[in-house]
Scaffold this motif. Structure first.
Motif, short mmCIF file in Angstrom:
data_model
loop_
_atom_site.label_atom_id
_atom_site.label_comp_id
_atom_site.label_asym_id
_atom_site.label_seq_id
_atom_site.Cartn_x
_atom_site.Cartn_y
_atom_site.Cartn_z
N THR A 94 2.48 1.55 -3.81
CA THR A 94 1.31 2.03 -4.52
C THR A 94 1.16 3.53 -4.40
O THR A 94 0.91 4.31 -5.46
N ALA A 95 0.90 4.02 -3.27
CA ALA A 95 0.62 5.39 -2.83
C ALA A 95 1.89 6.31 -3.41
O ALA A 95 1.64 7.24 -4.05
N GLU A 147 1.57 10.63 -11.04
CA GLU A 147 0.90 10.38 -11.86
C GLU A 147 0.22 11.89 -12.39
O GLU A 147 -0.01 12.57 -11.53
N TRP A 165 1.63 6.56 -7.25
CA TRP A 165 0.54 7.26 -7.62
C TRP A 165 0.79 8.66 -7.59
O TRP A 165 0.26 9.45 -8.26
N LYS A 166 1.60 9.25 -6.75
CA LYS A 166 2.12 10.67 -6.69
C LYS A 166 2.51 11.35 -7.81
O LYS A 166 2.67 12.48 -7.99
N GLN A 185 -4.90 7.54 -1.45
CA GLN A 185 -4.78 6.49 -2.61
C GLN A 185 -5.81 6.87 -3.82
O GLN A 185 -6.49 7.91 -3.64
N ASP A 186 -5.57 6.37 -4.67
CA ASP A 186 -6.34 6.43 -6.01
C ASP A 186 -7.90 6.28 -5.52
O ASP A 186 -8.06 5.18 -5.39
N ARG A 189 3.33 17.09 -3.43
CA ARG A 189 2.21 16.83 -4.55
C ARG A 189 1.46 18.11 -4.20
O ARG A 189 0.94 18.67 -5.19
N SER A 224 0.85 -1.16 0.00
CA SER A 224 -0.04 0.04 0.17
C SER A 224 0.83 1.27 -0.05
O SER A 224 0.50 2.14 -0.70
N ASP A 226 2.75 13.22 -0.43
CA ASP A 226 1.57 13.86 -0.12
C ASP A 226 1.65 15.36 -0.10
O ASP A 226 1.22 16.17 -0.83
#
Length: 196
Positions: free
Chosen positions: A16-17, A23, A20-21, A162-163, A152, A13, A149
């Motif tokens: 993934t987080a 994207e 994702w930042k 998360q997404d 971003r 997790s 976080d």
């Protein structure tokens, strides 16, 4: 879910987080340093690769094949915290994917109580188990996901855990400006009260 699967889930997790930042951002924005120490999104991903490479490799005497210089003791300070001009976003992410596969193989091969040695920790703390390392790396990667976080949000205002899960109150974007102004007033009033 058994304990190893649960610990691995928490690690995944965080991975993934962190990814994702990246994207939806430009090449400049993923590399842009937004703290005095140079914290940037792509550098956080590169650093995470180094963390996993060493904890799931060296600690369990399973060296990563051909580790990059920036992940070794001979590296220049903070060279794992940014991507150089010749390192593309795609190459950093692809390298992290290779490291994740390598780390996952270690996690699968070593039992939770399997012994390891963290040579860069102080005496008396160096002997660990896979369980200990899974917790340590999950905590470190979640901490870096928190850094991501903030970075971003500074780049484009995007927030979220998360997404599909912002983990934020369901308010209009304009509400945040008023909230920010209230917090600034509280900080100023508290400061004045302590000085007066």
């Amino acid at each position: 879910m058994d304990e190893k699967t649960l610990l691995h889930w928490y690690l995944n997790s965080a991975r993934t987080a962190l990814l994702w930042k990246l994207e939806g951002l430009s090449e400049y924005d993923v590399r842009r340093p937004l703290t005095p120490t140079g914290t940037n999104l792509l550098g956080l991903v590169k650093h995470a690769a180094g963390v996993e490479l060493n904890y799931f490799g060296r600690v369990f005497d399973r060296p990563f094949p051909e580790p990059p210089r920036w992940s070794t003791a001979e590296a220049l300070p903070a060279s794992d915290m940014y991507a150089d001009v010749d390192e593309s976003r795609e190459s950093v992410v692809a390298f992290y994917e290779r490291v994740r596969e390598f780390a996952d193989a270690t996690i699968a091969a070593v039992p939770l109580d399997g012994p390891g040695l963290v040579s860069w920790w102080s005496e008396g703390r160096r002997e660990v188990t896979l369980r200990h390392v899974l917790v340590q790396v999950s905590i470190e990667l979640h901490r870096h996901a928190g850094h991501a976080d903030v970075v971003r949000e500074l780049i484009d205002g995007a927030v979220g855990m998360q997404d599909g899960n912002s983990n934020m109150p369901p308010v209009e974007p304009s509400w945040w400006a008023g909230h920010h102004a209230r917090l600034e007033e509280i900080a100023a009033a508290s400061s004045r009260a302590l000085q007066g």
